[in-house]
Design an enzyme around this catalytic site. Structure first.
Site, mmCIF file in Angstrom:
data_model
loop_
_atom_site.group_PDB
_atom_site.id
_atom_site.type_symbol
_atom_site.label_atom_id
_atom_site.label_comp_id
_atom_site.label_asym_id
_atom_site.label_seq_id
_atom_site.Cartn_x
_atom_site.Cartn_y
_atom_site.Cartn_z
ATOM 1 N N GLY A 537 53.198 8.567 35.848
ATOM 2 C CA GLY A 537 52.243 7.902 34.964
ATOM 3 C C GLY A 537 51.110 7.329 35.771
ATOM 4 C CG ASP A 649 50.359 1.321 26.219
ATOM 5 O OD1 ASP A 649 49.689 1.910 25.339
ATOM 6 O OD2 ASP A 649 50.514 1.796 27.371
#
Ligand SMILES: Nc1ncnc2c1ncn2[C@@H]1O[C@H](COP(=O)(O)OP(=O)(O)OP(=O)(O)O)[C@@H](O)[C@H]1O
Length: 810
Positions: A537, A649
């Site tokens: 990520g 998120d």
């Protein structure tokens, strides 16, 4: 607030940020690789070098049925230290509060911008398509020449090709916490070629890394601003050509002199200083001024205000919509004109009385082009457009900051000095509530964390609230709490009480440093040598390793450390560490290894939810499965909300699945802890397509933003992608804010309960949007399958993925 003023302030802020960006310290989180979410089978071994996990990158499969978003350059995952946020001043020239978290490539949004930063169809093109009224191909107006160039031309495209849509972003609208850093090279900037020797030194020669105890110095105003400042008030000041007419963005009030109007010719040898703010006391203006002139006293008589003739009034340019609203006010603006040197005319802004501007700074053109925002949109929703543009500018600034940080980090690495030591001799402290027990034999309690037994979980005794609040901020759970948590972690029954916000008083802010949170053990002795990369990520790479003590497989997320992401990481692990719940990824420990932080956590063999959605062609979730995932996610949300935390998120990428069908929330990089002193947030953080309108608008928001994102995620599960995914992020933000979320495409396919659930999550009225705890009782969730019901989908998705990957190899 008047539109023209807002535009003016926005521009000012952007330029100030651009300046800051040029001088900001090195990067935070590692920029994302081209392909995120790549499962690899490569193996490597652990060592203590901080870069021990090595794994071959998987070959991209051209056969992937569903394209996940590529990273959006302009939409960077930004990291906020969520904990404490500055309120959002409307006119702050400061940097975003929080470091930029680089993008992670996932889905592929439409790439409307070509490498030249232009695209078709928007009507904002400076090349003058003549279709929209935002551009002009007719140069019948006068022209303004400005020195310098835009980011586009300097090799730092403000809106680079889209890489990823599902990139979390974080913009704090308050001041920057990022100390300015040393100079950055200015790649390919025309300034470099034309500037004085002093400028060349400052812009082209990287300075040595700062010494540990020296705060990195902010670049003098001689730094080449990255943004509009570079065009307008940057190293080379705009030079007005004889008889030019101002196409100033804020020409009506003189606030935004993209270029100034001069009734008399100003020769290239005449000093020009373009004020960037209306306030004579504006420090940013002064700095630009001083930079341009090398003399703060060099002023001349002000040029005429923008010509206010009929043609001007009729101008159809995008920004005139804002500026014309108060066109007759503030026309008498003071301009100080300094002496230019070594002037070159690189930018020409022309104004055509009918078609509008031509040659606007690239940044503005690109923003307008990529947004797909029409003139009608602007007229109808000018406030929203400004918010979205403001948001976008900050993103660009952060992007530039990231790139600079990456460069600086590289330099530091080359110098052999650990980045985190250089940047951050003292570990940063952020207020978090460490409700968890300190790991044995590792952490010494900080002065702020007296080790007292406490009850901060399910505390129903109101009389104890005050004491409990103090204890909460101190950390450490009692035996009873430990027991309760263990029950939950083992999947024990939960009751509604545990999600009761009233039972969890807002904590005080407690400063916790990274060194308070990490283990001092050597992870290379704790985990087996072989490791397999399982994901990647923006923050770093994730590997699966074997824990020697237990012989269990655990996941280790390796994140490079630097000053920028330090705060973010402290937040992330601080919150992870203190969250113990069956629907929250289990934290094991974290370790400092070289310049990196390794975070060991529970391994989730099913990967993330996105991996199922990526196989949408062959694996489709049914309502019972969607309801199950929603319910489990809501339990996790209800838990963190009860601790006055916001995840910020929520999306399929951050929902991890076990091979047993368990569902857990992960990635707390953008989570925020509300405290007594900060009960609402304003930091813009999240991933555009999942972001709640109130968050996009920079308004005060709270935990309800997670409910909105859950609603988007529910739609994602039904349709494989969030709404508006086919639009560029900026356009999507605009649509979310103005139009809300469209209905599920196939209305007949879904039950009324499901549609109602989604609708409730996506209520634009925050008051009407239910709390997690309330939503848990929604009838739709009663239709959920159990964990076993999700297993087939996980397995099928894995198989489909493998099949594709095999296919692509041969
Ligand atoms: N505990 C875990 N078990 C299994 N896989 C994991 C785990 N943690 C992360 N992963 C995998 O690694 C990927 C990246 O992890 P994560 O999202 O935490 O990193 P990140 O850098 O924070 O990403 P992002 O860019 O979304 O913020 C995940 O999408 C997931 O596929």
């Amino acid at each position: 607030m008047e539109q023209s003023k807002r535009v003016s302030m926005m521009r000012e802020k952007f330029e100030a940020q651009s300046n800051e960006a040029e001088s900001s310290p090195p990067p935070n989180r590692k920029p994302p690789p081209p392909n995120k979410r790549v499962q690899t089978n490569g193996t490597s071994s652990l060592n203590s070098s901080g870069s021990s996990f090595v794994s071959p990158s998987p070959s991209p499969s051209p056969q992937q049925p569903v394209k996940r978003p590529l990273p959006s350059p302009g939409v960077n995952k930004q990291a906020p230290p969520a904990l404490p946020t500055q309120p959002r001043p409307q006119q702050s020239p400061q940097q975003p509060e929080i470091p930029v978290r680089p993008t992670t490539p996932t889905r592929t949004p439409p790439n409307l911008i070509n490498s030249n930063g232009t695209s078709g169809g928007s009507g904002f093109s400076s090349s003058g398509s003549g279709n929209s009224g935002y551009s002009s191909s007719n140069n019948s107006g006068s022209s303004i020449h400005m020195n310098g160039n835009s980011l586009n031309n300097s090799g730092s495209n403000p809106v680079p090709p889209m890489r990823k849509v599902s990139t979390p972003i974080n913009i704090a609208n308050g001041g920057p916490t990022t100390p300015p850093s040393s100079q950055q090279p200015q790649p390919h900037s025309p300034y470099n070629n034309n500037s004085t020797q002093q400028q060349q030194q400052q812009t082209n020669i990287p300075s040595p890394p700062p010494l540990p105890n020296n705060k990195p110095k902010k670049l003098a105003p001689t730094a080449v601003p990255a943004g509009l400042g570079s065009i307008i008030g940057g190293p080379k000041t705009p030079v007005i050509s004889p008889g030019s007419t101002s196409p100033s963005l804020g020409s009506s009030n003189g606030n935004i002199p993209v270029s100034t109007t001069a009734s008399a010719p100003i020769t290239p040898t005449a000093p020009i200083t373009v004020p960037l703010a209306t306030s004579p006391n504006n420090s940013h203006k002064d700095s630009i001024s001083n930079y341009n002139n090398n003399s703060s006293n060099a002023t001349t008589s002000p040029p005429s205000p923008p010509v206010g003739n009929k043609q001007d009034e009729e101008k159809k340019g995008f920004l005139s919509i804002f500026s014309n609203k108060k066109k007759n006010k503030d026309k008498k603006k003071e301009f100080s004109v300094g002496s230019p040197f070594n002037v070159k005319h690189n930018i020409h802004v022309n104004y055509h009385s009918v078609t509008g501007f031509e040659g606007l700074p690239k940044e503005w053109e690109v923003i307008l082009q990529s947004s797909g925002i029409t003139r009608d949109d602007v007229v109808e929703h000018s406030d929203v457009v400004i918010d979205v543009l403001d948001f976008h500018m900050q993103q660009q600034q952060q992007q530039a900051q990231q790139e600079q940080q990456a460069l600086m980090q590289k330099q530091m690495q080359q110098s052999g000095i650990p980045a985190h030591m250089l940047n951050n001799p003292k570990p940063p402290t952020i207020p978090i509530r460490d409700a968890n027990k300190q790991p044995h034999n590792q952490l010494q309690p900080t002065p702020q964390q007296p080790q007292q037994p406490q009850n901060n979980y399910n505390n129903n005794n109101n009389n104890n609230n005050q004491q409990s609040a103090q204890q909460q901020s101190a950390g450490i759970l009692s035996q009873q709490q430990e027991q309760q948590l263990e029950e939950m972690l083992c999947g024990g029954a939960y009751d509604d009480e545990q999600y009761d916000l009233n039972n969890q008083p807002l904590p005080d802010e407690t400063n916790v440093s990274l060194y308070d949170l990490v283990s001092q053990e050597d992870p290379t002795k704790l985990f087996g040598e072989g490791s397999t990369k399982i994901g990647e990520g923006a923050a770093g790479e994730v590997f699966v390793v074997t824990q020697l003590k237990t012989n269990n497989r655990v996941a280790i997320k390796k994140m490079p450390l630097n000053q920028q992401n330090m705060k973010l990481i402290v937040t992330e692990i601080g919150i992870m560490k203190s969250c113990r719940h069956q629907n929250i990824i289990g934290y094991i420990d974290s370790y400092l290894v070289g310049d990196s932080l390794w975070v060991a956590m529970e391994f989730m063999g099913g990967g993330c939810l996105t991996e199922i959605l990526e196989q949408f062609n062959s694996v489709k979730l049914v309502e019972a499965q969607i309801a199950y995932v929603c319910a489990e996610t809501l339990k996790g949300l209800a838990y963190i909300h009860s601790q006055h935390r916001i995840h910020r998120d929520i999306k399929s990428d951050n929902i991890l699945l076990g091979t047993d069908g368990s569902v857990k929330l992960a990635d707390f990089g953008y989570a925020a802890q509300l405290t007594k002193s900060k009960q609402k947030r304003v930091t813009i953080v999240g991933t555009p397509y999942w972001m709640a309108p109130e968050l996009i608008r920079g308004q005060n928001y709270d935990r309800k933003v997670d409910i909105w994102s859950l609603g988007i995620m529910a739609m994602e599960m039904a349709e494989s992608e969030p709404p508006y995914m086919s639009f560029p992020p900026l356009r999507a933000l605009f649509l979310i804010t103005t139009k809300g979320i469209p209905d599920l495409k196939d209305q007949n396919k879904w039950s009324d309960d499901f549609k109602d659930f989604v609708k409730k999550c996506l209520d634009k009225d925050v008051e009407n949007r239910p709390e997690a705890k309330v939503l848990l009782n929604h009838p739709f969730l009663k239709t959920a399958c159990n964990s076993n019901g999700l297993v087939p989908a996980i397995m099928e998705a894995k198989k489909a993925k493998e099949a594709h990957s095999k296919f692509s190899i041969h």
